[in-house]
Design an enzyme around this catalytic site. Sequence first.
Site, PDB file in Angstrom:
ATOM      1  N   GLU A 160      19.503  30.070   7.680  1.00 17.06           N
ATOM      2  CA  GLU A 160      19.470  30.786   6.403  1.00 17.06           C
ATOM      3  C   GLU A 160      18.072  31.370   6.278  1.00 17.06           C
ATOM      4  O   GLU A 160      17.090  30.627   6.170  1.00 17.06           O
ATOM      5  CB  GLU A 160      19.750  29.846   5.232  1.00 17.06           C
ATOM      6  CG  GLU A 160      19.662  30.552   3.884  1.00 17.06           C
ATOM      7  CD  GLU A 160      19.724  29.593   2.712  1.00 17.06           C
ATOM      8  OE1 GLU A 160      19.589  30.059   1.570  1.00 17.06           O
ATOM      9  OE2 GLU A 160      19.879  28.389   2.947  1.00 17.06           O
ATOM     10  N   CYS A 214      13.613  31.313  -1.787  1.00 11.47           N
ATOM     11  CA  CYS A 214      14.133  32.389  -0.944  1.00 11.47           C
ATOM     12  C   CYS A 214      14.788  33.500  -1.755  1.00 11.47           C
ATOM     13  O   CYS A 214      14.756  34.662  -1.355  1.00 11.47           O
ATOM     14  CB  CYS A 214      15.147  31.826   0.052  1.00 11.47           C
ATOM     15  SG  CYS A 214      14.484  30.569   1.156  1.00 11.47           S
TER      16      CYS A 214
END
Length: 772
Positions: free
Chosen positions: A614, A648
């Site tokens: 990810e 993120c």
Amino acid sequence: MLRAGTVAAGIAPSVAMPVARLRLRQLVGHLVFDADGDKLQRRLRRARETGVRLNLNLLGEAVLGRGEADARLARTHELLANPAVDYVSIKVSSVVAQLVPWDLEGNRDRIVERLRPLYRTARDGGKFVNLDMEEYKDLHLTIEVFTALLDEPEFRGLTAGIVLQAYLPDSMGALARLTDFARRRVADGGAPIKVRLVKGANLAMERVDAEVHDWPLATYSSKADVDANYLRMVDTALRPENADALRIGVASQNLFSVAFAVEVADRRDVRRQLDIEMLQGMAPMEAAAVRADVGALILYTPVVHSGDFDVAVSYLVRRLEENASSDNFLYSMFSPDPAAIRVEENRFRDAFDRRDAVHDGPNRVQDRRTTGTPSAPTRDGAFHGEPDTDPSTPGNRAWARAALAAEVTVEPPATVSDPEVIDVAVGRALAAQRAWAARSPAERADLLHRVADELARRRGELLTVMAHEAGKTVSEADPEISEAVDFARYYAQSALDLQDEEAAFTPHRLVVVTPPWNFPVAIPLGGVLAALAAGAAVIIKPAPQVIRCGTAAVAALHAAGVPADLVQLVNADEAAAGRRLVTHPDADAVVLTGASDTAALFRGWRPDLQVLAETSGKNAMVITPAADPDLAVNDLVRSAFGHAGQKCSAASLAILVGSVGTSRRFLGQLQDAVRTLVVGEGPDVSTTVGPLIEPAAGKLLRGLTAPGPGSAGWSSRAGSTMPGGSGPPACSTVWLRAAGSTRRNCSVRCSASCAPRRSTTHCACRTRPGTV
């Protein structure tokens, strides 16, 4: 006319929109008064002539920053200084922006300091100030502010008021506290107080808040209980022993409730204790009839300055939604069905009969200080979210302060630099995995549930290490711990799902987890627990910046019964040992959360490696003219600056479509909100933006200080990084780009001077005017 206006708006919006606003103001002028000049004076004069008193509530933009809070307070001062105005309402949430719910005492002191001049104006002019409230989270804070102010010697002779909402079961206890306060105050020679009783009008918002955090609903779940509690509060307050100390404002459009209050007051000979209050413009004929019968009336009257009129729409929508509900009295009052009023009578009779039986204690009683079994849901096969810690309870606030003040006792393992140590760890993991894979899915699920329980028990320890090592605030760290517990329960259910598959499942033998530092507990454990549920062994290499967080999390797994060899934490270096771990031939997969470059590096080291990655990217928030500007600003600031802008999914680019790019309201609110952020260390309960994990460098430093073409930036700037860090001050920045903009060479120039704020340095920097 409407069709012509729609066409004109597309062709000449600068002409059509002012006309539309003017017409809207004319249509709702009886509901929301104009706060400007002669218009308000005429309204006030007309009210006095008819024997009506107006309780003025100033509407304005959402209070997202200090600038709007200052403006709202200044305008309330102006209202109160008006000789024709004698009654105003103000909310504590409009006095100080960005209140931290964990810091009740600090919030109280700041609000008291800012309200003191307003109360002096009321005292000197014989005016009345009422502390209003909307949200459950403001209940205890509002009471604390109210009693602290009126306890000050200079306000001993001032009569002032506060609101209580009957749809909160806590309100009976609050009424008892305020009644005792009023009696003591009068006994000591002070003035009485007033409590304005309302039923409450923010149920939808309270439901959302409860569901997001997996908390019990703070309000009653039924309108019948609210009505019963309202009558009980009226019945309890209107008594001879309270009459000289406590004035009661019965604020309701329900004629049965109003009649009940008047009848009780008359029978107990305490009519002098009672004020009847209604909403301005809502059923004016009804209000006139009540005034004629009781002799006096107070109308709760929203006022708004012409430049802020758009914000009145949200108030009007809320009132429309409230009054259009089928269980609302006004809905029945205007119903063409003659039997509707009989329905309301039956509802009143039921509320009267149940007024002493309805529950009157708070629904939220969570206390993290209690020991024993954590607040884990039953294992019924369905997923239940772990409740976050509720800052509305005093026990939880005390627990959080103790956790933030505690010393970190977690010691990380030594750094591994020898690749042979990695080989030994891999061998132990593979040996443990054979026994683990042989366990049934039900056995693995049971152990993961025990892991969830252990994580819940260790919430305080995890909070301590996250705040001190990762710089997390309690508002950021606590939900992350809940997320880790959720992972354990989710993957426990996932393990059971494996036995329902028709095809045979063959797990990986060994999974290497290389998590990031920005979510140092939830993300690492998410990868570990998923692998365990599938039957794999795990070696986790935490990010070096948060090695203690990783150590504490893995210790919880071992304490729950996860074999030490099955899940191993290896503090491998970033050189030979780290590379050996990632590229080990017996590692079936690597779970990575981090940069795309890192994922490419791992794949380059071992092309056949299964990398479950990810990776982060440029996250944009697109804001169109259809968006509510206040909500959009709030969401943008929370996304960009929450977790110090290091998660993120943090918004690093806002794309402003059309008129939003030139909206003074939007850009002004954004700057105001960013400037108000309190930058500090994680263990400081008043911090809203923690420090960067380490000094910015490379792409990050350029991103924080140099906008791209056609962009402008606002940043919140702190004078320090994490303890032991060095280099330039930490910054978080959100860049704004007007859609379709061709402007170039936009730059940010930040002031070199910073004003001290608590134990840290805090200032704001913004772009030169005209660059967006």
